[in-house]
Design an enzyme around this catalytic site. Structure first.
Site, PDB file in Angstrom:
ATOM      1  N   SER A  35       0.948  -0.991   0.153  1.00 32.92           N
ATOM      2  CA  SER A  35       0.078   0.133  -0.196  1.00 32.92           C
ATOM      3  C   SER A  35       0.921   1.416   0.018  1.00 32.92           C
ATOM      4  O   SER A  35       0.281   2.440  -0.360  1.00 32.92           O
ATOM      5  CB  SER A  35      -1.016   0.061   1.411  1.00 32.92           C
ATOM      6  OG  SER A  35      -0.207  -0.025   2.299  1.00 32.92           O
ATOM      7  N   ASP A 304      -2.785   8.478   8.035  1.00 38.54           N
ATOM      8  CA  ASP A 304      -3.803   7.523   8.754  1.00 38.54           C
ATOM      9  C   ASP A 304      -2.905   6.649   9.656  1.00 38.54           C
ATOM     10  O   ASP A 304      -1.681   7.025   9.931  1.00 38.54           O
ATOM     11  CB  ASP A 304      -4.609   6.764   7.587  1.00 38.54           C
ATOM     12  CG  ASP A 304      -3.759   5.689   6.795  1.00 38.54           C
ATOM     13  OD1 ASP A 304      -2.482   5.553   6.995  1.00 38.54           O
ATOM     14  OD2 ASP A 304      -4.232   5.459   5.751  1.00 38.54           O
ATOM     15  N   HIS A 307       0.168   4.952   7.059  1.00 33.31           N
ATOM     16  CA  HIS A 307       0.844   5.463   5.934  1.00 33.31           C
ATOM     17  C   HIS A 307       1.321   6.793   6.109  1.00 33.31           C
ATOM     18  O   HIS A 307       0.468   7.632   6.711  1.00 33.31           O
ATOM     19  CB  HIS A 307      -0.113   5.267   4.755  1.00 33.31           C
ATOM     20  CG  HIS A 307      -0.607   4.120   4.367  1.00 33.31           C
ATOM     21  ND1 HIS A 307      -1.980   3.749   4.725  1.00 33.31           N
ATOM     22  CD2 HIS A 307       0.149   3.076   3.704  1.00 33.31           C
ATOM     23  CE1 HIS A 307      -1.894   2.531   4.311  1.00 33.31           C
ATOM     24  NE2 HIS A 307      -1.097   2.124   3.828  1.00 33.31           N
TER      25      HIS A 307
END
Length: 347
Positions: A35, A304, A307
């Site tokens: 991600s 978040d 990340h």
């Protein structure tokens, strides 16, 4: 969207033949990651829970709408590519992807939740062998994997790997698996490869909030350091063994660790909680339309629970550019002008 999906692509591309038309020798990137490098693949995987398809992801990128990046702006791979003059490769599952787009821009296979140990997928394109050999040998390959193998596998007792291995043997298992994957890539033509090291993953907001003290989980950080040491040695060994291999390892652990422990030194105000959150409901895991935003996104290290923010990614990218030896690289491109935030509130 697993690592070996890319190997299936390269295998077919190298061995099945229709001649490339109009190939201009342009250097492109093939990115394998999770991600931290995803640019939209997981948004098109209906069964995946790791998606960046909701506001406020992408709020500081382009039109401010979600674009598949798990941050408010650019990824580290975006910034490094921009700085070295390479095009941003589109997501593998982008509907506009075809052979021409691949030849001009490369492909980003990164997928939220991906890891070195993930299972195989399937995808096919076709290129002529002679032209494809040169195309793939000239391309740059980026591998940014590993954190999920720890955070979402080994460090979670519900997974068999957590009791099947100890810290040392699990890293050995990762290195054995990564080595086999890199050997296959080399056999299929990959010559110029960059591997991103892990940061202090025990200090991401999720790990802090799951601890009993709210502090960094040092076991996870020690695993990251051990992974980096082992991966760096693996690349050195492979580079000496494989013909024409140019393998670089980028380790930004020390800088990121210093940013987290001394945020004011780098112009940040917060390094332990996410800018996008559900207030006191922690962990919120993802940013959602019901979340509230911090007052100044440039002052937060983390976007978040998992990340980094765009500004933190830029700092990481600058450090990796130094480690990779791209001294002649242009300054990272500025983040696109931020879209207006819907009444962000200070935390």
């Amino acid at each position: 969207m697993k690592f070996k999906t890319a190997l299936s692509l390269l295998l077919v591309a190298s061995l099945v033949g229709v001649a490339i038309q109009g190939c201009n020798g342009k250097v492109v990137q093939f990115i394998f990651g999770d991600s931290l490098s995803d640019v939209g693949n997981n948004n098109r995987l209906n069964m995946s829970l790791a998606q960046a398809s909701l506001p406020y992801y992408g709020i500081d990128f382009g039109n401010g709408l979600p674009n598949g990046r798990f941050t408010n702006g650019r990824t580290v791979a975006d910034i490094i590519g921009d700085s070295t003059g390479l095009p941003r490769p589109p997501a593998l599952l982008d509907p506009s992807l075809d052979e021409k787009v691949i030849l001009e821009n490369g492909v980003n296979y990164a997928s939220g939740g991906g890891g070195i140990l993930n299972q195989t997928g399937t995808y096919f394109i076709r290129l002529g062998k002679q032209a494809s050999d040169k195309f793939f040998q000239d391309a740059r390959y980026v591998v940014a994997l590993g954190s999920n193998d720890f955070i979402n596998n080994y460090l979670m007792p519900v997974y068999a790997d957590s009791w099947r291995y100890n810290d040392r043997t699990f890293i050995e298992y990762l290195m054995e698996t990564l080595q086999q994957q890199l050997l296959v890539l080399h056999k299929l033509g990959a010559r110029k490869l960059m591997v991103f090291g892990l940061g202090p993953m025990g200090c991401i907001p999720l790990q802090r909030v799951l601890s009993t003290t709210g502090k960094c989980q040092e076991r996870a950080n020690k695993l990251a350091l051990s992974f980096n040491k082992a991966a760096s040695k693996l690349l050195v060994d492979l580079e000496t063994q494989l013909p024409d291999a140019s393998y670089k390892f980028g380790d930004a652990y020390d800088v990121v660790d210093d940013v987290i422990r001394n945020p004011n030194k780098y112009g940040f105000d917060n390094a332990d909680s996410p800018c996008c959150s559900l207030g006191n409901i922690r962990p919120a895991l993802t940013c959602t339309p019901a979340s509230t935003l911090c007052g100044d996104r440039s002052k937060y290290v983390f976007w978040d629970e998992y990340h980094p923010s765009d500004r933190a990614n830029e700092l990481i990218a600058k450090e990796l550019i130094k480690k990779f030896g791209f001294m002649g690289a242009d300054s990272p491109s500025p983040a696109p002008e931020a879209a207006s935030a819907p009444s962000p509130s200070d935390e």
